[in-house]
Design an enzyme around this catalytic site. Structure first.
Site, short mmCIF file in Angstrom:
data_model
loop_
_atom_site.label_atom_id
_atom_site.label_comp_id
_atom_site.label_asym_id
_atom_site.label_seq_id
_atom_site.Cartn_x
_atom_site.Cartn_y
_atom_site.Cartn_z
N ASP A 175 153.11 30.05 -15.61
CA ASP A 175 152.61 30.20 -14.24
C ASP A 175 151.11 30.49 -14.25
OD1 ASP A 175 152.76 30.20 -11.49
OD2 ASP A 175 153.56 32.24 -11.33
N LYS A 194 153.49 49.11 -10.51
CA LYS A 194 154.35 48.14 -9.83
C LYS A 194 155.71 48.80 -9.65
CE LYS A 194 154.27 43.35 -10.64
NZ LYS A 194 154.66 42.10 -11.33
N GLY A 197 148.98 45.54 -3.14
CA GLY A 197 149.61 44.31 -2.63
C GLY A 197 151.09 44.32 -2.94
N GLU A 198 151.71 43.20 -2.67
CA GLU A 198 153.15 43.13 -2.84
C GLU A 198 153.55 41.80 -3.46
OE1 GLU A 198 155.08 44.29 0.71
OE2 GLU A 198 157.09 43.92 -0.10
N GLY A 199 154.42 41.83 -4.43
CA GLY A 199 154.92 40.60 -5.04
C GLY A 199 156.36 40.38 -4.62
N GLY A 203 158.31 43.74 -5.84
CA GLY A 203 157.92 45.13 -5.62
C GLY A 203 156.50 45.26 -5.12
N VAL A 213 152.69 46.94 -5.37
CA VAL A 213 151.76 47.39 -6.42
C VAL A 213 150.79 48.40 -5.80
CG1 VAL A 213 150.05 46.67 -8.14
CG2 VAL A 213 151.98 45.17 -7.62
#
Ligand SMILES: Nc1ncnc2c1ncn2[C@@H]1O[C@H](COP(=O)(O)OP(=O)(O)OP(=O)(O)O)[C@@H](O)[C@H]1O
Length: 365
Positions: free
Chosen positions: A127, A33, A11-13, A16, A18
């Site tokens: 968070d 990451k 996936g992507e945050g 960056g 992952v």
């Protein structure tokens, strides 16, 4: 990077991408990451610095995701985490899973152990939400995404913090009112929201924007005032928002399936005054965890492997997905139904089928 073989994209945050990878020497799976810096002069993003500093400073703990190493790579660098199969938001989104009270207790114990470890080291996560509670193949819950975490200063002249932290549904009222000085209570509110969501199988305060978020909270806890929340009127955004006078609704009406001890625990987190929220270390010895049914063992939790593919959820809930294109089951010839499983009877439109196949690589499973 030569030590790892990239297997697939997870996936992507915000900062960056992952990837799932294999550590060649040991054969262990890891999550890489990759952070790419657009310009060297921009430096390392604050969130990443925080994540690395926090995880490096925390002693290893079974309920905190492990950061194995960080190394430079190209114009950026790579963070190597232990690989996790899934996260709690996937369990909650899966309506075929009905969590038992014993299973909810097990998730809550693991969450509270992780939170208590952070707070013991003066770290506020800021968070906490189901998507940041990762699940390992053995069923362990581990707190991840320390990008917003910071060390809590105990001194009298504490620095002011940003109030734009914590994902909205889990954001405590003091942050919604713009508080700049806050404490571990921020995480304890999040813990309460997660407990309520595990019991109800839906979020407790699903606000659509910041004002609506406060409305959701006041509708349940009642409109706050100086009596119940001393200092409220000094908060930066207090005068910007006025609410009609609402009385609190008893929590058992909001979380009707909660047992009395679960309600007692929930009530001890969901209080306006942050300092009055039950600290994680004390919550761990709340009678809720010692009463029948006793917490399940982590091996008795829903296996992340049995969860449907994350991408299918994303497709069905994406804006591009047009439910009118689905064929109603009554219109599908009976021979088709006879040879398909319930999920396959959902006819997936062509463009979506192809989207799925391209994003399939991102699946965690
Ligand atoms: N250790 C891990 N094992 C497996 N998957 C992971 C791991 N860490 C993160 N992921 C997954 O990778 C994806 C991107 O994670 P990342 O932490 O970069 O961003 P995010 O939490 O989605 O968003 P943001 O960067 O805004 O916080 C998410 O789907 C997350 O669940």
């Amino acid at each position: 990077m030569e030590s790892y073989e990239i297997l697939c994209r997870i996936g992507e945050g915000a900062h960056g991408v992952v990837f799932k990878a294999k550590h060649i020497q040991s054969g262990y799976h890891v999550a890489l990451k990759k952070i790419a810096l657009r310009k060297i002069e921009d430096g390392i993003p604050n969130n990443i610095l925080r994540e690395v500093k926090t995880l490096m400073s925390l002693e290893e703990h079974p309920n905190i995701v492990r950061l194995f190493e960080v190394f430079p790579h190209g114009m950026g660098f790579v963070l190597v985490f232990e690989f996790m199969l899934s996260d709690l938001s996937e369990v909650l989104r899966n309506h075929s899973i009905l969590l038992s009270e014993a299973q909810i207790k097990c998730y809550m114990l693991m969450l509270l152990q992780g939170v208590s470890h952070c707070h013991k080291h003066n770290i506020i996560h800021r968070d906490l939400k189901p998507a940041n509670l990762l699940l390992s193949s053995s069923g362990h819950l581990k707190i991840a995404d320390f990008g917003l975490a910071r060390v809590h200063c105990l001194a009298e002249d504490r620095p002011q913090y940003s109030h734009q932290v914590a994902t909205r549904w889990y954001r405590p009222p003091e942050l919604l009112y713009g508080a700049r000085v806050y404490d571990e209570g921020v995480d304890l509110w999040g813990v309460g929201c997660i407990l309520g969501e595990l019991i109800n199988s839906s979020p407790l305060f699903p606000g659509e924007n910041d004002i609506d978020q406060l409305c959701c909270v006041t509708r349940i806890l009642g409109t706050p005032n100086e009596q119940v929340w001393p200092g409220l009127s000094d908060l930066p955004d207090y005068k910007k928002i006025t609410f009609p006078e609402l009385l609190p609704i008893p929590l058992h009406k909001i979380v009707p399936d909660a047992a009395p001890l679960a309600l007692d625990l929930l009530e001890s987190f969901l209080v306006y005054v942050s300092k009055r929220r039950l600290p994680a270390v004390r919550a761990l010895i709340h009678p809720y965890f010692f009463s029948e049914p006793i917490p399940a063992h982590h091996t008795q939790l829903p296996s992340p492997r049995t969860l449907p593919k994350r991408d299918l959820f994303q497709i069905f809930s994406s804006a591009e997905f047009d439910p009118s294109l689905l064929i109603h089951p009554s219109k599908i010839p009976s021979h088709v139904i006879a040879v398909t499983t319930p999920t396959q009877t959902r006819k997936i439109p062509k463009q979506i089928t192809s989207k799925k196949s391209t994003t399939d690589k991102n699946s965690k499973f």
